[in-house]
Design a protein around this motif. Sequence first.
Motif, PDB file in Angstrom:
ATOM      1  N   LEU A  18       0.810  -1.227   0.000  1.00  0.00           N
ATOM      2  CA  LEU A  18       0.000   0.000   0.000  1.00  0.00           C
ATOM      3  C   LEU A  18       0.842   1.275   0.000  1.00  0.00           C
ATOM      4  CD1 LEU A  18      -2.826  -0.881   2.551  1.00  0.00           C
ATOM      5  CD2 LEU A  18      -2.906  -0.998   0.051  1.00  0.00           C
ATOM      6  N   GLY A  19       2.076   1.172   0.448  1.00  0.00           N
ATOM      7  CA  GLY A  19       2.901   2.364   0.575  1.00  0.00           C
ATOM      8  C   GLY A  19       2.588   3.155   1.826  1.00  0.00           C
ATOM      9  N   ARG A  20       1.886   2.549   2.767  1.00  0.00           N
ATOM     10  CA  ARG A  20       1.529   3.189   4.031  1.00  0.00           C
ATOM     11  C   ARG A  20       1.037   2.121   4.996  1.00  0.00           C
ATOM     12  NH1 ARG A  20      -3.824   3.569   5.416  1.00  0.00           N
ATOM     13  NH2 ARG A  20      -5.293   2.947   3.811  1.00  0.00           N
ATOM     14  N   ARG A  21       0.890   2.515   6.227  1.00  0.00           N
ATOM     15  CA  ARG A  21       0.353   1.615   7.246  1.00  0.00           C
ATOM     16  C   ARG A  21      -1.172   1.683   7.208  1.00  0.00           C
ATOM     17  NH1 ARG A  21       2.647  -0.618  11.931  1.00  0.00           N
ATOM     18  NH2 ARG A  21       1.076  -1.049  13.526  1.00  0.00           N
ATOM     19  N   ALA A  22      -1.829   0.526   7.136  1.00  0.00           N
ATOM     20  CA  ALA A  22      -3.293   0.479   7.097  1.00  0.00           C
ATOM     21  C   ALA A  22      -3.834   0.091   8.468  1.00  0.00           C
ATOM     22  CB  ALA A  22      -3.762  -0.534   6.055  1.00  0.00           C
ATOM     23  N   ARG A  23      -5.075   0.482   8.711  1.00  0.00           N
ATOM     24  CA  ARG A  23      -5.735   0.141   9.975  1.00  0.00           C
ATOM     25  C   ARG A  23      -6.505  -1.166   9.794  1.00  0.00           C
ATOM     26  NH1 ARG A  23      -8.615   4.828  11.293  1.00  0.00           N
ATOM     27  NH2 ARG A  23     -10.145   4.133   9.802  1.00  0.00           N
ATOM     28  N   GLY A  24      -6.270  -2.115  10.688  1.00  0.00           N
ATOM     29  CA  GLY A  24      -6.952  -3.398  10.601  1.00  0.00           C
ATOM     30  C   GLY A  24      -7.543  -3.808  11.935  1.00  0.00           C
ATOM     31  N   LEU A  25      -8.669  -4.476  11.862  1.00  0.00           N
ATOM     32  CA  LEU A  25      -9.335  -5.013  13.043  1.00  0.00           C
ATOM     33  C   LEU A  25      -9.262  -6.528  12.997  1.00  0.00           C
ATOM     34  CD1 LEU A  25     -12.616  -2.876  12.873  1.00  0.00           C
ATOM     35  CD2 LEU A  25     -10.618  -2.464  14.344  1.00  0.00           C
ATOM     36  N   ALA A  26      -8.986  -7.162  14.131  1.00  0.00           N
ATOM     37  CA  ALA A  26      -8.978  -8.617  14.191  1.00  0.00           C
ATOM     38  C   ALA A  26     -10.362  -9.132  13.806  1.00  0.00           C
ATOM     39  CB  ALA A  26      -8.593  -9.081  15.588  1.00  0.00           C
ATOM     40  N   ALA A  27     -10.374 -10.170  12.984  1.00  0.00           N
ATOM     41  CA  ALA A  27     -11.644 -10.714  12.498  1.00  0.00           C
ATOM     42  C   ALA A  27     -11.468 -12.193  12.180  1.00  0.00           C
ATOM     43  CB  ALA A  27     -12.101  -9.958  11.248  1.00  0.00           C
ATOM     44  N   ALA A  28     -12.589 -12.860  11.996  1.00  0.00           N
ATOM     45  CA  ALA A  28     -12.586 -14.255  11.561  1.00  0.00           C
ATOM     46  C   ALA A  28     -13.713 -14.449  10.563  1.00  0.00           C
ATOM     47  CB  ALA A  28     -12.754 -15.194  12.749  1.00  0.00           C
ATOM     48  N   ALA A  29     -13.476 -15.288   9.576  1.00  0.00           N
ATOM     49  CA  ALA A  29     -14.494 -15.614   8.577  1.00  0.00           C
ATOM     50  C   ALA A  29     -15.038 -17.006   8.887  1.00  0.00           C
ATOM     51  CB  ALA A  29     -13.903 -15.566   7.167  1.00  0.00           C
ATOM     52  N   PRO A  30     -16.240 -17.077   9.494  1.00  0.00           N
ATOM     53  CA  PRO A  30     -16.803 -18.387   9.824  1.00  0.00           C
ATOM     54  C   PRO A  30     -17.141 -19.170   8.565  1.00  0.00           C
ATOM     55  CG  PRO A  30     -18.403 -16.641  10.242  1.00  0.00           C
ATOM     56  CD  PRO A  30     -17.124 -15.971   9.857  1.00  0.00           C
ATOM     57  N   MET A  85     -16.668 -12.064  11.430  1.00  0.00           N
ATOM     58  CA  MET A  85     -17.003 -11.728  12.809  1.00  0.00           C
ATOM     59  C   MET A  85     -15.959 -10.742  13.317  1.00  0.00           C
ATOM     60  SD  MET A  85     -19.742 -13.438  13.659  1.00  0.00           S
ATOM     61  CE  MET A  85     -19.765 -13.284  15.428  1.00  0.00           C
ATOM     62  N   ILE A  86     -16.451  -9.593  13.796  1.00  0.00           N
ATOM     63  CA  ILE A  86     -15.589  -8.571  14.398  1.00  0.00           C
ATOM     64  C   ILE A  86     -16.176  -8.256  15.762  1.00  0.00           C
ATOM     65  CG2 ILE A  86     -14.637  -6.247  14.187  1.00  0.00           C
ATOM     66  CD1 ILE A  86     -15.307  -6.404  11.155  1.00  0.00           C
ATOM     67  N   ASP A  87     -15.403  -8.497  16.801  1.00  0.00           N
ATOM     68  CA  ASP A  87     -15.864  -8.251  18.179  1.00  0.00           C
ATOM     69  C   ASP A  87     -17.236  -8.879  18.453  1.00  0.00           C
ATOM     70  OD1 ASP A  87     -13.590  -6.849  18.989  1.00  0.00           O
ATOM     71  OD2 ASP A  87     -14.388  -4.951  18.231  1.00  0.00           O
ATOM     72  N   GLY A  88     -17.415 -10.106  17.994  1.00  0.00           N
ATOM     73  CA  GLY A  88     -18.651 -10.825  18.268  1.00  0.00           C
ATOM     74  C   GLY A  88     -19.836 -10.435  17.410  1.00  0.00           C
ATOM     75  N   GLU A  89     -19.642  -9.526  16.450  1.00  0.00           N
ATOM     76  CA  GLU A  89     -20.730  -9.100  15.565  1.00  0.00           C
ATOM     77  C   GLU A  89     -20.456  -9.573  14.149  1.00  0.00           C
ATOM     78  OE1 GLU A  89     -21.497  -4.933  15.669  1.00  0.00           O
ATOM     79  OE2 GLU A  89     -21.762  -4.884  17.847  1.00  0.00           O
ATOM     80  N   LEU A  90     -21.501 -10.037  13.482  1.00  0.00           N
ATOM     81  CA  LEU A  90     -21.378 -10.514  12.108  1.00  0.00           C
ATOM     82  C   LEU A  90     -21.476  -9.347  11.133  1.00  0.00           C
ATOM     83  CD1 LEU A  90     -21.108 -13.047  10.336  1.00  0.00           C
ATOM     84  CD2 LEU A  90     -23.606 -13.141  10.273  1.00  0.00           C
ATOM     85  N   HIS A  91     -20.536  -9.281  10.213  1.00  0.00           N
ATOM     86  CA  HIS A  91     -20.489  -8.252   9.170  1.00  0.00           C
ATOM     87  C   HIS A  91     -20.215  -8.927   7.836  1.00  0.00           C
ATOM     88  CE1 HIS A  91     -20.099  -4.869  12.060  1.00  0.00           C
ATOM     89  NE2 HIS A  91     -19.453  -5.761  12.796  1.00  0.00           N
ATOM     90  N   GLU A  92     -20.210  -8.142   6.786  1.00  0.00           N
ATOM     91  CA  GLU A  92     -19.780  -8.607   5.470  1.00  0.00           C
ATOM     92  C   GLU A  92     -18.566  -7.795   5.063  1.00  0.00           C
ATOM     93  OE1 GLU A  92     -23.177  -8.110   2.913  1.00  0.00           O
ATOM     94  OE2 GLU A  92     -23.777 -10.193   3.236  1.00  0.00           O
TER      95      GLU A  92
END
Length: 142
Positions: A18-30, A85-92
């Motif tokens: 990316l040429g920079r530091r990106a922000r990421g959140l811990a997640a899992a794909a069930p 799943m991010i912090d116990g919530e389901l997202h896409e």
Amino acid sequence: MLFVYGTLRDPELLGAVLGRRARGLAAAAPGFAVVHYPGRIYPALLRRPGAAAHGLVLTDLTPFEIELLDAFEGAEYRRSIVPVMIDGELHEAFAYLLVISAADQPDWSLEHWQAEHKQQVLASERTTADELRLKLIAIRPH
């Protein structure tokens, strides 16, 4: 949002692309597992009931960076929506899925890749990303 599950989870590699530091959140794909891409040192995301693929959801990508990542991942992958799943919530989120079958491939590990392959490929991946960035800038309307 983009779910990354393989080498792009490595902060140094992601920063090089990316040429920079990106922000990421811990997640899992069930319902997904991270497996070896057949014949390669990098992974694939494969549907596997009962599994959960761990990764990061990148939340601050620009449209240009999405284009760059699409080009970086190449024709071997297609960007598709997966549940995360991010912090116990389901997202896409979008994730890069293989266009070929990877059934019966063994599980892939970021830690193993970092120990065995990262140093050998980091410079070439940075060069590839730099070249793609320049090509994309050149073809963008001004």
